[in-house]
Motif scaffolding. Structure first.
Motif, PDB file in Angstrom:
ATOM      1  N   VAL A  77      41.198  32.054  51.597  1.00 27.29           N
ATOM      2  CA  VAL A  77      41.987  33.291  51.518  1.00 27.29           C
ATOM      3  C   VAL A  77      43.052  33.178  50.431  1.00 27.29           C
ATOM      4  N   THR A  78      43.662  32.010  50.313  1.00 22.67           N
ATOM      5  CA  THR A  78      44.657  31.784  49.258  1.00 22.67           C
ATOM      6  C   THR A  78      44.037  32.021  47.884  1.00 22.67           C
ATOM      7  N   PHE A  79      42.826  31.509  47.661  1.00 23.30           N
ATOM      8  CA  PHE A  79      42.168  31.703  46.368  1.00 23.30           C
ATOM      9  C   PHE A  79      41.677  33.132  46.175  1.00 23.30           C
ATOM     10  N   LEU A  80      41.437  33.853  47.256  1.00 22.16           N
ATOM     11  CA  LEU A  80      41.084  35.268  47.139  1.00 22.16           C
ATOM     12  C   LEU A  80      42.300  36.119  46.796  1.00 22.16           C
ATOM     13  N   VAL A  81      43.446  35.788  47.371  1.00 18.88           N
ATOM     14  CA  VAL A  81      44.667  36.567  47.178  1.00 18.88           C
ATOM     15  C   VAL A  81      45.375  36.208  45.869  1.00 18.88           C
ATOM     16  N   PHE A  82      45.264  34.970  45.430  1.00 12.41           N
ATOM     17  CA  PHE A  82      45.977  34.497  44.251  1.00 12.41           C
ATOM     18  C   PHE A  82      45.804  35.409  43.037  1.00 12.41           C
ATOM     19  N   PRO A  83      44.569  35.826  42.679  1.00 12.65           N
ATOM     20  CA  PRO A  83      44.426  36.711  41.513  1.00 12.65           C
ATOM     21  C   PRO A  83      45.103  38.072  41.700  1.00 12.65           C
ATOM     22  N   LEU A  84      45.199  38.537  42.943  1.00 10.48           N
ATOM     23  CA  LEU A  84      45.864  39.817  43.197  1.00 10.48           C
ATOM     24  C   LEU A  84      47.352  39.733  42.901  1.00 10.48           C
ATOM     25  N   ILE A  85      47.932  38.579  43.172  1.00 15.00           N
ATOM     26  CA  ILE A  85      49.377  38.409  42.989  1.00 15.00           C
ATOM     27  C   ILE A  85      49.719  37.975  41.567  1.00 15.00           C
ATOM     28  N   PHE A  86      48.989  36.995  41.046  1.00 13.12           N
ATOM     29  CA  PHE A  86      49.349  36.390  39.768  1.00 13.12           C
ATOM     30  C   PHE A  86      48.436  36.774  38.596  1.00 13.12           C
ATOM     31  N   ASN A  87      47.376  37.519  38.884  1.00 14.89           N
ATOM     32  CA  ASN A  87      46.434  37.988  37.865  1.00 14.89           C
ATOM     33  C   ASN A  87      45.838  36.846  37.028  1.00 14.89           C
ATOM     34  N   ASN A  88      45.543  35.741  37.687  1.00  8.07           N
ATOM     35  CA  ASN A  88      44.783  34.671  37.045  1.00  8.07           C
ATOM     36  C   ASN A  88      43.974  33.937  38.112  1.00  8.07           C
ATOM     37  N   LEU A  89      43.247  32.949  37.694  1.00  9.04           N
ATOM     38  CA  LEU A  89      42.338  32.195  38.559  1.00  9.04           C
ATOM     39  C   LEU A  89      41.223  33.058  39.153  1.00  9.04           C
ATOM     40  N   HIS A  90      40.818  34.086  38.421  1.00 11.66           N
ATOM     41  CA  HIS A  90      39.684  34.891  38.849  1.00 11.66           C
ATOM     42  C   HIS A  90      38.443  34.006  38.877  1.00 11.66           C
ATOM     43  N   PHE A  91      37.589  34.204  39.822  1.00 10.32           N
ATOM     44  CA  PHE A  91      36.314  33.508  40.000  1.00 10.32           C
ATOM     45  C   PHE A  91      36.453  32.089  40.532  1.00 10.32           C
ATOM     46  N   PHE A 158      29.225  46.257  45.145  1.00  8.32           N
ATOM     47  CA  PHE A 158      30.311  46.479  44.196  1.00  8.32           C
ATOM     48  C   PHE A 158      30.229  45.430  43.104  1.00  8.32           C
ATOM     49  N   SER A 159      30.765  45.758  41.954  1.00 10.45           N
ATOM     50  CA  SER A 159      30.718  44.849  40.820  1.00 10.45           C
ATOM     51  C   SER A 159      31.610  43.647  41.068  1.00 10.45           C
ATOM     52  N   LEU A 160      31.064  42.469  40.844  1.00  4.52           N
ATOM     53  CA  LEU A 160      31.860  41.247  40.961  1.00  4.52           C
ATOM     54  C   LEU A 160      32.691  40.999  39.713  1.00  4.52           C
ATOM     55  N   ASP A 161      32.452  41.779  38.681  1.00  8.38           N
ATOM     56  CA  ASP A 161      33.138  41.576  37.402  1.00  8.38           C
ATOM     57  C   ASP A 161      34.353  42.479  37.254  1.00  8.38           C
ATOM     58  N   VAL A 162      35.000  42.778  38.373  1.00  6.41           N
ATOM     59  CA  VAL A 162      36.219  43.573  38.364  1.00  6.41           C
ATOM     60  C   VAL A 162      37.272  42.803  39.150  1.00  6.41           C
ATOM     61  N   SER A 163      38.490  43.269  39.110  1.00  5.77           N
ATOM     62  CA  SER A 163      39.543  42.611  39.877  1.00  5.77           C
ATOM     63  C   SER A 163      39.229  42.730  41.367  1.00  5.77           C
ATOM     64  N   LEU A 164      39.789  41.831  42.145  1.00  3.93           N
ATOM     65  CA  LEU A 164      39.557  41.872  43.587  1.00  3.93           C
ATOM     66  C   LEU A 164      40.120  43.148  44.202  1.00  3.93           C
ATOM     67  N   ALA A 165      41.191  43.692  43.642  1.00  2.84           N
ATOM     68  CA  ALA A 165      41.754  44.944  44.148  1.00  2.84           C
ATOM     69  C   ALA A 165      40.757  46.081  43.962  1.00  2.84           C
ATOM     70  N   ALA A 166      40.126  46.143  42.783  1.00  8.46           N
ATOM     71  CA  ALA A 166      39.119  47.179  42.523  1.00  8.46           C
ATOM     72  C   ALA A 166      37.896  46.978  43.415  1.00  8.46           C
ATOM     73  N   ALA A 167      37.504  45.720  43.623  1.00 11.34           N
ATOM     74  CA  ALA A 167      36.364  45.441  44.496  1.00 11.34           C
ATOM     75  C   ALA A 167      36.672  45.855  45.933  1.00 11.34           C
TER      76      ALA A 167
END
Length: 175
Positions: A77-91, A158-167
Motif C-alpha cells: 500500500v505504501t508503494f501504491l500511495v507513494f506516487p500519489l503523494i510524491f509523483n515518483n516511483l511509478h511502477f 483501465f490503462s496502466l500507463d497513467v497515474s494511479l489517481a487517474a486509474a
C-alpha cells in the motif's frame, strides 16, 4: 523464490509490460520502426522501477524477519500511495506486487501478508522449494500469468500507463 527468480521475473515483466503498454493490438503496424523505438523506450523506462520493486522486499533478509517485515500488504500500500503523494516511483509497486505473487504461488513457504498484525504466512500449494530444479520453470509460468493479468487490466479495465489517481478514477467509473 530465490534472488535469481525475482530478477528473471522482473526483467521479463519489464519486457512484457513495455510491449503491453506500447502496443495497441488493434492498430499496431509491425513494419513501423517508430513503433519498435517506442516499445524499446517504454521497456527502458520500466526496467529500473520494476527491478527495484521486485528486489526491495528481500531487503528484509538483512534486518527484521524475512518474508514478514517487507512482505506484507502495508508495504505494498505504501508503494501504491507513494506516487500519489510524491509523483515518483511509478511502477515500483508492480515489482513489489509481483514479488509477493511469486513468493506466494511459486515457493512453498509463502509470505506474511498481514504482518505485523499476524505472523501467519500464506501460500498456494503450487510452490516449489527455492533450490528446486523446477524453480525457474515455475518462475516463467507465474511471470506469464502475471503478464496475462496485467494485459487484461490494461486492455479491458483501465490503462496502466497513467497515474494511479487517474486509474482509480477510471476504475471507480467502471463500478
Amino acid at each position: 523464490m530465490n534472488k535469481k527468480g525475482h530478477v528473471l521475473n522482473a526483467i521479463l515483466l519489464a519486457l512484457g509490460l513495455g510491449v503491453i503498454l506500447s502496443v495497441d493490438p488493434r492498430t499496431f503496424q509491425p513494419n513501423d520502426v517508430e513503433s519498435y523505438l517506442s516499445i524499446a523506450e517504454k521497456i527502458g523506462q520500466l526496467s529500473l522501477p520494476i527491478v527495484l520493486g521486485a528486489l526491495f522486499p528481500d531487503v528484509d533478509t538483512a534486518f527484521g524477519k524475512h518474508r514478514k517485515t517487507l512482505h506484507n500488504l502495508p508495504v505494498l500500500v505504501t508503494f501504491l500511495v507513494f506516487p500519489l503523494i510524491f509523483n515518483n516511483l511509478h511502477f515500483v509497486w508492480i515489482g513489489v506486487a509481483t514479488h509477493y505473487v511469486l513468493d506466494m504461488v511459486g515457493s512453498k513457504r509463502g509470505i506474511a501478508l498481514f504482518y505485523p498484525l499476524s505472523p501467519q504466512e500464506y501460500d498456494l500449494p503450487t510452490g516449489v522449494a527455492t533450490s528446486s530444479k523446477y524453480a525457474d520453470p515455475v518462475t516463467l509460468v507465474v511471470t506469464v500469468a502475471e503478464l496475462g493479468v496485467l494485459a487484461g487490466v490494461h486492455y479491458y479495465l483501465f490503462s496502466l500507463d497513467v497515474s494511479l489517481a487517474a486509474a482509480a478514477a477510471s476504475f471507480s467509473a467502471i463500478l
